[in-house]
Design a protein around this motif. Structure first.
Motif, mmCIF file in Angstrom:
data_model
loop_
_atom_site.group_PDB
_atom_site.id
_atom_site.type_symbol
_atom_site.label_atom_id
_atom_site.label_comp_id
_atom_site.label_asym_id
_atom_site.label_seq_id
_atom_site.Cartn_x
_atom_site.Cartn_y
_atom_site.Cartn_z
ATOM 1 N N ARG A 253 57.409 -71.464 21.009
ATOM 2 C CA ARG A 253 56.802 -70.733 22.125
ATOM 3 C C ARG A 253 57.856 -70.069 23.007
ATOM 4 N NH1 ARG A 253 51.606 -73.968 24.547
ATOM 5 N NH2 ARG A 253 50.479 -74.211 22.613
ATOM 6 N N THR A 257 57.496 -73.140 27.274
ATOM 7 C CA THR A 257 57.043 -74.477 27.590
ATOM 8 C C THR A 257 57.677 -75.422 26.579
ATOM 9 O OG1 THR A 257 55.149 -75.840 28.123
ATOM 10 C CG2 THR A 257 54.946 -74.473 26.181
ATOM 11 N N THR A 260 55.622 -82.264 26.149
ATOM 12 C CA THR A 260 55.817 -83.200 27.252
ATOM 13 C C THR A 260 56.190 -84.586 26.734
ATOM 14 O OG1 THR A 260 53.471 -83.591 27.242
ATOM 15 C CG2 THR A 260 54.301 -82.060 28.892
ATOM 16 N N ASN A 271 52.493 -80.814 11.567
ATOM 17 C CA ASN A 271 51.679 -79.668 11.178
ATOM 18 C C ASN A 271 52.521 -78.464 10.774
ATOM 19 O OD1 ASN A 271 48.960 -80.687 11.576
ATOM 20 N ND2 ASN A 271 49.628 -80.941 13.687
ATOM 21 N N GLU A 273 54.669 -76.855 12.465
ATOM 22 C CA GLU A 273 54.954 -75.861 13.488
ATOM 23 C C GLU A 273 56.446 -75.762 13.758
ATOM 24 O OE1 GLU A 273 52.302 -75.280 16.916
ATOM 25 O OE2 GLU A 273 51.306 -77.100 16.262
ATOM 26 N N PRO B 22 35.942 -83.042 15.911
ATOM 27 C CA PRO B 22 37.245 -83.425 15.356
ATOM 28 C C PRO B 22 37.621 -84.860 15.699
ATOM 29 C CG PRO B 22 37.480 -81.695 17.025
ATOM 30 C CD PRO B 22 36.031 -81.883 16.811
ATOM 31 N N PHE B 34 47.812 -79.612 9.336
ATOM 32 C CA PHE B 34 47.589 -78.189 9.202
ATOM 33 C C PHE B 34 48.035 -77.764 7.812
ATOM 34 C CE2 PHE B 34 48.654 -73.742 9.730
ATOM 35 C CZ PHE B 34 47.625 -73.260 10.515
ATOM 36 N N LEU C 120 40.635 -79.519 19.169
ATOM 37 C CA LEU C 120 39.972 -78.254 18.807
ATOM 38 C C LEU C 120 40.900 -77.073 18.972
ATOM 39 C CD1 LEU C 120 36.404 -77.989 20.342
ATOM 40 C CD2 LEU C 120 37.013 -78.118 17.947
ATOM 41 N N PHE C 121 41.599 -77.031 20.115
ATOM 42 C CA PHE C 121 42.246 -75.778 20.511
ATOM 43 C C PHE C 121 43.763 -75.762 20.373
ATOM 44 C CE2 PHE C 121 38.179 -75.498 22.754
ATOM 45 C CZ PHE C 121 37.806 -74.221 22.399
ATOM 46 N N GLN C 123 47.462 -75.512 18.669
ATOM 47 C CA GLN C 123 47.857 -74.490 17.691
ATOM 48 C C GLN C 123 47.742 -74.975 16.253
ATOM 49 O OE1 GLN C 123 51.554 -73.408 19.715
ATOM 50 N NE2 GLN C 123 50.861 -71.289 19.622
ATOM 51 N N SER C 124 47.583 -76.288 16.074
ATOM 52 C CA SER C 124 47.316 -76.767 14.720
ATOM 53 C C SER C 124 45.938 -77.425 14.685
ATOM 54 C CB SER C 124 48.388 -77.763 14.303
ATOM 55 O OG SER C 124 48.494 -78.788 15.262
ATOM 56 N N PHE C 127 40.357 -74.956 15.366
ATOM 57 C CA PHE C 127 40.164 -73.504 15.369
ATOM 58 C C PHE C 127 41.328 -72.793 14.687
ATOM 59 C CE2 PHE C 127 37.056 -74.184 18.889
ATOM 60 C CZ PHE C 127 35.995 -73.613 18.219
ATOM 61 N N ALA C 128 42.541 -73.328 14.900
ATOM 62 C CA ALA C 128 43.697 -72.719 14.242
ATOM 63 C C ALA C 128 43.544 -72.848 12.721
ATOM 64 C CB ALA C 128 44.969 -73.390 14.723
ATOM 65 N N ARG C 139 50.712 -69.141 10.301
ATOM 66 C CA ARG C 139 51.382 -70.330 10.822
ATOM 67 C C ARG C 139 50.764 -70.708 12.157
ATOM 68 N NH1 ARG C 139 56.463 -71.054 11.866
ATOM 69 N NH2 ARG C 139 56.511 -69.315 13.306
ATOM 70 N N PRO C 140 50.837 -71.987 12.501
ATOM 71 C CA PRO C 140 50.242 -72.417 13.777
ATOM 72 C C PRO C 140 50.746 -71.582 14.951
ATOM 73 C CG PRO C 140 50.949 -74.309 12.524
ATOM 74 C CD PRO C 140 51.423 -73.111 11.758
ATOM 75 N N ALA C 145 48.296 -69.830 22.330
ATOM 76 C CA ALA C 145 48.570 -71.118 22.958
ATOM 77 C C ALA C 145 47.484 -71.428 23.983
ATOM 78 C CB ALA C 145 49.936 -71.081 23.623
ATOM 79 N N LEU C 146 46.558 -72.299 23.613
ATOM 80 C CA LEU C 146 45.439 -72.604 24.507
ATOM 81 C C LEU C 146 45.565 -73.981 25.154
ATOM 82 C CD1 LEU C 146 42.532 -71.150 22.328
ATOM 83 C CD2 LEU C 146 43.694 -70.079 24.254
ATOM 84 N N VAL C 147 46.427 -74.829 24.610
ATOM 85 C CA VAL C 147 46.682 -76.100 25.297
ATOM 86 C C VAL C 147 48.180 -76.219 25.523
ATOM 87 C CG1 VAL C 147 44.665 -77.297 24.400
ATOM 88 C CG2 VAL C 147 46.787 -77.398 23.128
ATOM 89 N N PHE C 148 48.558 -77.070 26.435
ATOM 90 C CA PHE C 148 49.948 -77.204 26.896
ATOM 91 C C PHE C 148 50.468 -75.842 27.343
ATOM 92 C CE2 PHE C 148 49.959 -80.081 22.974
ATOM 93 C CZ PHE C 148 49.426 -81.136 23.653
ATOM 94 N N GLY C 231 48.153 -80.678 29.784
ATOM 95 C CA GLY C 231 48.984 -79.770 30.559
ATOM 96 C C GLY C 231 50.329 -79.454 29.928
ATOM 97 N N ALA C 232 50.953 -78.391 30.424
ATOM 98 C CA ALA C 232 52.268 -77.984 29.958
ATOM 99 C C ALA C 232 53.340 -78.829 30.655
ATOM 100 C CB ALA C 232 52.492 -76.509 30.262
#
Lengths: 408, 266, 284, 348
Positions: A253, A257, A260, A271, A273, B22, B34, C120-121, C123-124, C127-128, C139-140, C145-148, C231-232
């Motif tokens: 990214r 970020t 954590t 996965n 990534e 999930p 993945f 669900l959301f 990157q892996s 939905f991904a 690739r993921p 980026a919907l979480v973190f 959270g991020a």
């Protein structure tokens, strides 16, 4: 309905644990013989606070250790799972602040590093008893890596449990030849954008990774040992932040970020990534493969310029009301059998904190027969290039510096 | 028009169940990386761990249920009288009292619990079940009282006078006249109290100090340690009692009593 | 027994709990936020903690992030809840299922929802994987980026998931109490379906909608476990930052944690006043 | 002015065993007030809601001036309903309530204000525009509701029990107001009510509905004088029903032979007459003797329960005519020919 619930309420109130200050007096224990201590401990309970996020460790502690503690000593082991060791330290700290000196709620903590430093500094630990434990004889206190916890002298305030050394992991099917030194790693990160990241300090493992870069920037760990030195810190820190900021755009990214926690990094690795993950203790990689979390082709390695090794311990707070039982538990954990069971890869794979050649021949033979999981680099292999841990105030400064100079 | 409504309904239904799917799949998965849409290996390992004694999930389930039941019962015992006072009487300082009762429902736990920790420590209530039950009353009581105040505002006390004049003792009046009349409100308020206590995290964490390991704490530990399979199993176990209780009380929530509307109006 | 005594007795237990525990806790927090902790040798009250907190850029970012989370989640939840409640009032196949799921959702703890959203959301996540299966991504990292994420999208998604049913059920109950005759009257006087909703039903729902929204806002602003999971690393939601400071082994950080708690309490106090105003107006 | 006609209008609610409104055919005359009368639950309000477009009929048609309006949306029909509990919008002022419909049509605010003021005058609420509905009395609220509808100059005004929530004295006042305004503005109006007096006083035409079906229409008097069936007669206060045979202008029953008015149906049937039609004393025609079984004083009237030819009869008379009567006494009564009617026995 109301009356029934009322009864329930009463039952709940009755359930509230009542602390008995039976063996809270540490000085009294210090003057006893081991047999007396074991006799005092019988029928007691030990509330052991430890990180609870690994089912294999939970199982080993609750079933294996808990079972033996109950059958051999009549002691109940209450494993209290927490998500961060600092929670337990805080409880003791809060209790001291409130003047709770003999009815503490924590009897033992799995601990090392900064948390140990805090407990020792604040006088939260019960000290000077380690010589009483019969299995203390198996511990090599001559070894500075055992006698010092992150550079802080143990001084009889805690008992070693396991040793661990930092290791990296990669998927050999995707990347047969991973970078094996910090300079190589930096070059690899730049050549492979988005393939690397590390958890944001103060995460334990993320912080350890940053220290590897810090050692590299300082030109070796030798320059950093001993008490905190502002001048040496500033010189190395400036270089470290420069390196980390330089690679930031090439991170996962784009470095906007960071994960954590080590868990998030592991998830990213699992996965596909990112190409690398790491951990304090290579055994974790084997466990992750066994659990199907990591690919079968996962392999691990140390760096040619060395990886940081440490020892983790168990500590008894000053205000534990069940000190005798906690001491019995610590002694049990140190035993050759317990250390061997813990070292078996299918159980946990944690490296022993005792000298194997001081154990019985049977135990030695068992240790010799251990086959590490293919995903976990053998401890002996890693130990060829081991780096010492820094003292806690260095670590605190590095973590704070990272947040200010890199993280924000 | 009708097909649009149908589509909207389908979207709504999907969205409502989606996050749980999930979670449920993970609980039966052995690794699920993945880009696999479904796990390659299915296993009951996570469930067998979650249901084993070692994991402490069942003990924690019992503890969480017990705490929620006790906090609910205490909320009822304390909240019904207060709701009666607020619903039936006008008195000086009533607005202030309402304000004070409302405050804990709105001020987040994190704001009060840090100070509370010092207070409970001094009282020896930290790390105890009693302390956790007590601290759960802070967010549960306001809901109970607000619902009951709404119920009592529509309650005609003459029915109690009538019962007294027919020879009922005060206890009998409460048992046979008042209680049946306010029971729907008690059930709704109690359901709120139960659910609030049931899902409480930060108050339990700080006051329970890790010693009072309720399900959300256990779940958090596993969720943040990457054991998605165990997390999935605990998650499923965690939502079951709520569903059961809902099945028993669903009609009360949206039924004619309309007590839930009172939360909005309060 | 006079009414005064009766009222006092009825209120006493509740006021004792709320007064001692809740307000006592706030007072303790307030005192400590002024660096007054005799046990630690801090006996001189000062505003140091507040100065430290307000001068820290991390705090500013956290405060903004938490306000963004709370405001965005509340607005989205209220709008979607309104839409869903209007939908659920009409008849269509599956309405009963949807209504049941609405109630079911109410019982699912936030932390479970947060984990579900994560699976669900991410990157892996599910939905991904779907996107990969349909060749939208390779690739993921190509999945948004919907979480973190720094915009807290995942956190907001979780709140929307949980709070739409909460607000929706309150709205449905209010609609049931209002009935359809007001709208019918408006329709017969020439208001279109939209006008009847906009000029008649909506104003009547407004007090309930607003007070429910304030409860949601306050929750989203002050919850810890959801931003802790979704959270991020930076910026962190205010409650996460406060709890981190509270559990910092450096005891000097505790007054700062208390100061942050007081800021959260202060913003909530504004919410309470708003709530009272709105419910008062609704009652008239 | 609009001529409204309902043709075979039927509404069956989902799951209901029989239609709430069953093949109702009814014209609403231009500019006149038609009352749809019937007990509660007979389907009156359903009819009204279908005209307003708030309900879709199951079958049948509604047309305004000969053009079917079933396809039109409620807001386009200009069939304005005044609800029983007035349904004033509580959060709007009186003026905002009255101006609501005009605002929906996007009329300029100034014009709305003028017309609202004018309307307030007409319903005798001048200067009350700024108040909230909750600050008004029940009668005032009802007048606002009426004004809110009338300001739209509806093609058809639908009044749902407009007087039922009012006190007796307010009722008279409102009745006059409604009648006056309706005639003034000559708006085709449908009044739904369960109160026969209200219907009779207000309406030009009355339609009686029982169990979803239209039973009888016409001028108010015909319901008293010539009820179509026993249920209609009973609804209008008929108490005396005597089975017998009508032939050649004479009704033969247990009461003997009684002469009927011209045009009375022939064949087997029920003889009916209203209690107040019974006269005390003998006359040359249609007199008979009866035993007085009970005598109840009702204030302005006396209710007499009689026995004759083994049948129970009921009579209402002025106290003056009942002087000296006591239970057990045998008296002569007369059933004047013009007050009698025969309800033919329906086959089966």
């Amino acid at each position: 309905m109301t009356t029934r619930s009322f009864g329930l309420l009463a039952a709940m109130l009755a359930l509230a644990p009542m602390a008995h200050a039976d063996t809270a007096d540490g000085d009294a224990l210090l003057s006893m013989s081991w047999d007396q201590i074991v006799a005092e401990a019988r029928g007691g309970t030990v509330n052991w606070f430890m990180w609870g996020g690994a089912d294999n460790i939970n199982r080993y502690v609750s079933e294996d250790i808990g079972g033996r503690l109950r059958s051999e000593y009549g002691i109940t082991l209450n494993r209290v799972g927490i998500s961060d060791t600092v929670e337990a330290v805080n409880i003791v700290l809060g209790e001291k602040e409130a003047g709770v000196t003999d009815k503490g709620s924590v009897d033992m903590i799995w601990i090392n590093g900064e948390n140990f430093f805090t407990m020792k500094q604040a006088g939260l630990a019960f000290c000077g008893y380690t010589g009483l434990l019969p299995n203390n004889a198996l511990v090599n206190w001559e070894n500075p890596a055992i006698a010092n916890d992150f550079g802080v002298p143990v001084d009889g305030c805690e008992v070693p449990w396991s040793t661990a050394q930092f290791a990296f992991a990669h998927d050999s099917a995707v990347m047969p030849e991973p970078p094996r030194s910090i300079p190589d790693l930096i070059a690899w990160v730049k050549a492979n954008p988005g393939q690397f990241t590390y958890p944001a300090p103060p995460d334990f493992n993320g912080s350890a990774f940053v220290r590897h870069v810090f050692y590299h920037a300082a030109g070796g760990a030798e320059n950093l040992l001993g008490p905190f030195d502002k001048a040496r810190y500033d010189a190395a820190a400036a270089k470290t932040w420069a390196i980390l900021n330089e690679i930031e755009p090439f991170l996962w990214r784009e470095g906007q970020t960071y994960p954590t926690s080590i868990t998030q990094l592991n998830e990213l690795y699992a996965n596909g990534e990112v190409g690398l993950t790491f951990n304090y203790g290579a055994a974790e990689f084997g466990v992750a493969v066994q659990n199907g979390i990591f690919p079968e082709t996962t392999r691990s390695f140390g760096l040619t310029d060395g990886t940081i090794a440490n020892t983790n311990y168990t500590i008894v707070p000053f205000n534990s009301p069940n000190k005798a039982a906690a001491l019995v538990l610590q002694n049990l954990l140190l035993s050759g059998e317990a250390q061997y069971t813990k070292a078996r890869p299918e159980i946990w794979g944690a490296d022993p904190a005792i000298e194997i050649d001081r154990t019985t021949p049977e135990i030695q033979a068992q240790f010799a027969a251990i086959e590490t999981h293919p995903a976990a680099v053998p401890a002996a292999e890693l130990a060829k290039a081991a780096l010492p841990e820094l003292q806690a105030d260095w670590i605190a400064a590095i973590e704070k510096g990272w947040i200010e100079n890199v993280g924000q | 028009m009708r097909s649009l409504r149908l589509l909207s309904g389908a979207v709504l239904i999907t969205w409502l169940v989606l996050p749980l799917i999930p979670l449920a799949i993970w609980s039966f998965a052995r690794g699920w990386r993945f880009p696999d849409l479904l796990p390659r290996d299915w296993t009951l390992a996570a469930w067998s761990y979650a249901l084993s004694g070692t994991s402490g999930v069942l003990a924690s389930l019992g503890l969480t249920l017990g705490i929620a039941a006790a906090a609910t019962a205490a909320s009822i015992v304390i909240g019904v009288p207060a709701g009666r006072a607020l619903g039936l009487y006008r008195f000086r300082g009533k607005t202030l009292v309402q304000l004070m009762i409302l405050a804990p429902a709105i001020v987040p736990g994190i704001a009060s619990v840090l100070g509370l920790h010092g207070l409970f420590l001094a009282l020896g209530l930290t790390n105890t079940v009693t302390g956790v039950i007590l601290v759960h009353l802070i967010p549960t009581l306001p809901y109970m009282i607000l619902v009951m105040a709404g119920v009592f505002a529509n309650f005609d006390t003459r029915i109690e006078d009538q019962a007294r004049s027919l020879g009922a003792s005060p206890v009998q009046v409460f048992r046979y006249v008042t209680l049946p009349a306010i029971l729907p409100g008690i059930i709704v308020g109690g359901l709120f109290a139960f659910l609030i206590s049931w899902s409480q995290y930060i108050l339990t964490l700080v006051i329970g100090g890790g010693r009072v390991t309720t399900l959300p704490l256990l779940l958090f530990t596993f969720a943040t340690s990457g054991r998605n399979d165990v997390t999935g199993a605990i998650g499923m176990i965690y939502i079951l009692p709520g569903i059961l209780i809902l099945a028993l009380t669903a009609r009360r929530i949206t039924g004619r009593s309309g007590a839930i509307a009172g939360v909005g109006r309060a | 027994m006079s009414d005064r005594w009766k009222i006092l007795l009825l209120l006493a237990p509740a006021m004792l709990i709320i007064g001692v525990l809740f307000f006592g806790a706030l007072a303790t927090g307030l005192v400590r936020s002024f660096n007054y902790m005799p046990v630690l040798g801090l006996t001189e009250p000062s505003l140091e903690a507040y100065a430290a907190v307000f001068s820290s850029p991390a705090f500013g970012r956290s405060l903004l992030l938490s306000l963004h989370i709370a405001l965005t989640s509340t607005l989205l939840s209220a709008l979607i809840a309104l839409w869903a409640a209007v939908l659920l009032r009409q008849s269509f196949p599956g309405r009963r299922i949807a209504t049941f799921l609405f109630q079911l959702n109410l019982t699912v703890p936030h932390i479970v929802g947060a984990i579900g959203i994560l699976y669900l959301f991410s990157q892996s996540g599910a939905f991904a994987r779907l996107a990969h299966a349909t060749s939208l991504i390779a690739r993921p990292a190509e999945f948004p980026a919907l979480v973190f994420d720094p915009y807290a999208i995942g956190i907001i998604l979780q709140y929307v998931w949980k709070e739409v049913p909460f607000i929706g059920l309150i709205l449905l109950a209010n609609m049931q109490a209002i009935g359809d005759d007001y709208e019918s009257a408006a329709r017969s006087m020439g208001a279109s379906r939209w006008q009847a909703f906009r000029h008649v039903l909506l104003p009547m729902l407004m007090p309930g909608l607003l007070s429910a929204s304030i409860l949601v806002f306050a929750f989203a602003f002050g919850a810890y476990e959801i931003p802790a999971i979704l959270g991020a690393s930076f910026p962190q939601a205010l409650p996460v930052l406060a709890y981190k400071s509270f559990t910092d082994v450096d005891l000097a950080a505790r007054p700062e944690a208390m100061a942050m708690a007081m800021v959260i309490a202060g913003i909530s106090a504004v919410m309470i006043l708003a709530y009272l105003r709105l419910t008062r107006r609704g009652a008239r | 002015m609009t001529e409204v006609s309902l043709t075979k209008l039927t509404k069956t609610y989902p799951g209901a065993p029989r239609p709430a409104v069953d093949r109702l055919t009814l014209p609403l005359t231009c500019g006149k007030l038609t009352a749809l009368l019937g007990p509660s639950g007979c389907g009156k309000t359903t009819v009204m809601r279908m005209i307003a477009g708030l309900l879709q009929p199951s079958s049948g048609d509604i047309s305004f001036d000969g053009r079917s309006i079933l396809g039109e949306r409620p807001e386009d029909r200009r069939a304005v309903m005044v609800f029983q509990n007035h349904m004033l919008f509580p959060f709007m002022t009186v003026a905002e309530n009255i101006g609501f419909g005009l605002k929906m049509r996007h009329l300029p605010a100034a014009e709305i204000a003028t017309r609202v003021d004018e309307m307030l005058e007409r319903v005798r609420l001048p200067g009350m525009g700024a108040r909230r509905p909750a600050a008004l009395s029940g009668g005032q609220q009802q007048r606002v509701a009426l004004a809110r509808a009338l300001i739209l100059q509806p093609k058809v005004l639908l009044l749902d029990e407009p007087l039922s929530n009012l006190d007796a004295h307010l009722r008279l006042e409102m009745r006059d107001l409604i009648r006056g305004l309706q005639q003034d503005m000559a708006i085709t109006t449908l009044l739904v009510t369960h109160d026969q007096e209200e219907a009779v006083v207000l309406a030009d035409h009355v339609a009686l509905m029982l169990n979803g079906q239209l039973r009888q229409t016409g001028a108010a008097q015909s319901f008293y004088r010539r009820p179509a069936d026993a249920e209609v007669a009973h609804f209008f206060g008929g108490r005396n029903f005597i089975a017998g045979q009508s032939r050649g202008g004479v009704f033969t029953s247990a009461l003997g032979a009684l002469r009927l008015p011209d045009g009375a149906p022939e064949g087997p049937g029920l003889l009916t007459f209203r209690p107040e039609a019974v006269e005390i004393g003998a006359e040359p025609e249609n007199s008979l003797t009866a035993t007085l079984t009970d005598c109840q004083f009702l204030g302005s009237e006396i209710r007499l329960l009689l026995q004759s030819g083994g049948l129970a009869l009921e009579a209402l008379t002025r106290p003056r005519d009942a002087e000296g009567l006591a239970p057990g006494k045998e008296i002569a009564i007369t059933l004047p020919r013009e007050t009698l009617w025969v309800i033919p026995k329906t086959p089966g």
